[in-house]
Design an enzyme around this catalytic site. Sequence first.
Site, short mmCIF file in Angstrom:
data_model
loop_
_atom_site.label_atom_id
_atom_site.label_comp_id
_atom_site.label_asym_id
_atom_site.label_seq_id
_atom_site.Cartn_x
_atom_site.Cartn_y
_atom_site.Cartn_z
N ARG A 1 5.61 -15.47 -1.71
CA ARG A 1 5.33 -14.22 -0.88
C ARG A 1 4.54 -13.26 -1.88
NH1 ARG A 1 4.16 -11.31 3.36
NH2 ARG A 1 4.79 -9.13 3.25
N CYS B 1 7.99 0.47 9.93
CA CYS B 1 7.58 -0.76 9.33
C CYS B 1 8.35 -2.08 9.14
CB CYS B 1 6.34 -0.69 8.25
SG CYS B 1 7.65 0.15 6.68
N CYS C 1 8.42 -3.98 6.46
CA CYS C 1 8.22 -4.55 5.17
C CYS C 1 9.66 -4.91 4.41
CB CYS C 1 7.58 -3.49 4.09
SG CYS C 1 6.00 -2.79 4.84
N GLU D 1 1.36 1.02 -2.00
CA GLU D 1 2.06 1.62 -1.03
C GLU D 1 1.00 2.06 0.25
OE1 GLU D 1 4.77 2.94 0.00
OE2 GLU D 1 6.02 2.63 -1.48
N ASP E 1 -7.40 -0.13 4.28
CA ASP E 1 -6.80 -0.97 3.57
C ASP E 1 -7.35 -1.27 2.06
OD1 ASP E 1 -5.35 -3.11 2.09
OD2 ASP E 1 -5.39 -4.32 3.79
N ARG F 1 -6.28 -2.51 -0.77
CA ARG F 1 -5.18 -3.29 -1.87
C ARG F 1 -6.21 -4.25 -2.29
NH1 ARG F 1 -0.58 -5.13 2.40
NH2 ARG F 1 -2.44 -5.26 3.87
ZN LIG Z 1 6.34 -0.68 5.03
#
Ligand SMILES: [Zn+2]
Length: 195
Positions: free
Chosen positions: A38, A54, A56, A82, A116, A118
Amino acid sequence: MPTRHGMFRAIGYAGRAGTPEQIALVHGDPSGDDVLVRVHSECLTGEAFGSIHCECGEQLDSALRAIVAEGAGVVTYLRGHEGRGIGLLPKLKAMRLQETGLDTVEANLALGLPVDARDYRVAAEILRDLGITSVRLLSNNPEKVSELERHGIRVSERVPLLVPVNSSNVRYLRAKRERLDHLLPQLDEVPHETA
Ligand SMILES: [Zn+2]
């Protein structure tokens, strides 16, 4: 490190200048091919505080459980991710905007921030450091698959990580599916009026 899911080795990584320290949780002996992995983006609100805005926190728990059930695997917990990489305070602002009816994509854009931001390079580097070159990736996000492959990690399989839909997360999950192409077939079971 003993956890409620099982025993993990916690391996820390110093960040390059200006980047956060990172941590990988390793269960069993995961070296070799097709390791269950993961690549998890940090989410303080979902993980530490149990927010169900969310999914998460539930995804992280499910991933740790799946890896223990498998007997070996790795979670790379990516700090600096985050709010899909916009940072904690902008994420709180984006959550506030979502209360006014914007979705998670519109909220980031309304703040003048990327949808996004990331970067997965550090995840690939951590996996290589652990001797892992191919993974079965616990994710619903096709972009994580392509980004890991772009950084030299082969994804031999994508393993779904489907969190049950509830009235708090349904709008967020729908936005992820409809606007970010996440693979969330559990939403098919939910009639639209429950949003
Ligand atoms: Zn989250």
